[in-house]
Design a protein around this motif. Structure first.
Motif, short mmCIF file in Angstrom:
data_model
loop_
_atom_site.label_atom_id
_atom_site.label_comp_id
_atom_site.label_asym_id
_atom_site.label_seq_id
_atom_site.Cartn_x
_atom_site.Cartn_y
_atom_site.Cartn_z
N UNK A 38 11.19 -1.74 -18.86
CA UNK A 38 10.87 -3.26 -18.72
C UNK A 38 9.82 -3.41 -19.22
N UNK A 39 9.81 -4.27 -19.86
CA UNK A 39 7.67 -5.04 -19.55
C UNK A 39 7.19 -4.57 -20.28
N UNK A 40 5.78 -3.92 -19.16
CA UNK A 40 4.78 -2.95 -19.45
C UNK A 40 4.82 -1.53 -18.88
N UNK A 41 6.23 -1.21 -18.54
CA UNK A 41 6.76 0.34 -17.51
C UNK A 41 5.72 1.19 -18.01
N UNK A 42 6.11 1.34 -20.37
CA UNK A 42 5.70 2.64 -20.29
C UNK A 42 4.09 2.81 -20.10
N UNK A 43 3.75 1.33 -20.11
CA UNK A 43 1.84 1.61 -19.97
C UNK A 43 1.83 2.20 -18.43
N UNK A 44 2.17 1.34 -17.56
CA UNK A 44 2.52 1.69 -16.20
C UNK A 44 2.53 3.36 -15.98
N UNK A 54 5.06 12.46 -19.21
CA UNK A 54 5.88 10.35 -19.05
C UNK A 54 6.69 10.96 -20.22
N UNK A 55 8.27 10.67 -19.63
CA UNK A 55 8.95 11.07 -20.68
C UNK A 55 10.04 9.95 -19.92
N UNK A 56 10.96 9.41 -21.55
CA UNK A 56 12.16 8.40 -21.48
C UNK A 56 12.85 8.89 -21.17
N UNK A 77 3.52 4.04 -5.25
CA UNK A 77 2.72 2.63 -4.51
C UNK A 77 2.30 2.51 -6.34
N UNK A 78 1.62 3.18 -6.97
CA UNK A 78 1.20 3.04 -8.17
C UNK A 78 1.82 2.13 -8.93
N UNK A 79 2.80 2.87 -9.06
CA UNK A 79 4.20 2.05 -10.31
C UNK A 79 4.49 0.73 -9.80
N UNK A 80 4.87 0.72 -8.31
CA UNK A 80 5.58 -0.83 -7.91
C UNK A 80 4.27 -1.42 -8.12
N UNK A 81 2.96 -1.40 -7.95
CA UNK A 81 1.95 -2.40 -7.64
C UNK A 81 1.43 -2.03 -8.77
N UNK A 82 1.34 -2.25 -9.50
CA UNK A 82 0.72 -1.72 -10.94
C UNK A 82 2.31 -2.78 -11.98
N UNK A 83 3.30 -2.42 -12.05
CA UNK A 83 4.05 -3.83 -12.47
C UNK A 83 4.50 -4.72 -11.75
N UNK A 84 4.20 -4.81 -11.05
CA UNK A 84 5.07 -5.94 -9.98
C UNK A 84 6.91 -5.96 -9.80
#
Length: 154
Positions: A38-44, A54-56, A77-84
């Motif tokens: 969702x949102x910018x998750x692919x970029x994150x 990275x694989x869908x 931590x990186x994924x949660x902080x950058x995706x919010x």
């Protein structure tokens, strides 16, 4: 009012049909983190996964990468902080675990099936030894045990 409820129900139904419960099952036994797309998750994910591929998966509803070159805690931590969004980010190993597989190609987001195989692990029981039980799993077991106990007592 019932017309609005009907259209809302049909849109939720269409969404849940396209993205099933399989999105919560990362298609690898190696240490990895995933998220609902969702949102910018692919970029994150591209940013946080460093050199890991990275694989869908699950009809492009989920996205994951192995914890290569970093432990699961840093990756999560990186994924949660950058995706919010910490609700839709999950991992399949202990926080201090790292992937046993090595980087095997160029980093790119793929929507095809996972090419990772549990057989590529260099340790025979690594996947079993590092599998934590989720809080929801413990809750489900407790609920089943409690229900069985109440049935016996009644």
């Amino acid at each position: 009012m019932s017309t609005t409820t009907s259209s809302t129900t049909s849109s939720v139904s269409a969404t849940s049909t396209a993205c099933g419960g399989s999105v919560w099952q990362i298609p690898t036994t190696d240490a990895a983190c995933a998220a609902v797309v969702s949102g910018n998750m692919t970029d994150v994910m591209d940013d946080c996964c460093k050199n890991a591929k990275v694989t869908k998966y699950d009809n492009d509803c989920g996205i994951y990468c192995l914890a290569q070159g970093q432990d699961v805690d840093k990756l999560q931590s990186c994924i949660t902080s950058k995706s919010g969004n910490y609700h839709d980010v999950f991992c399949n190993a202990a926080l201090n675990a790292t992937a046993t597989a090595t980087t095997t190609g160029s980093k790119s987001t793929s929507s095809g099936p996972s090419t990772e195989s549990p057989a590529t692990s260099t340790s025979t029981n690594a996947a079993i030894a590092n599998q934590p039980i989720s809080k929801s799993g413990v809750g489900l077991i407790a609920l089943l045990f409690g229900s069985a106990l109440m049935a016996v007592i009644s």
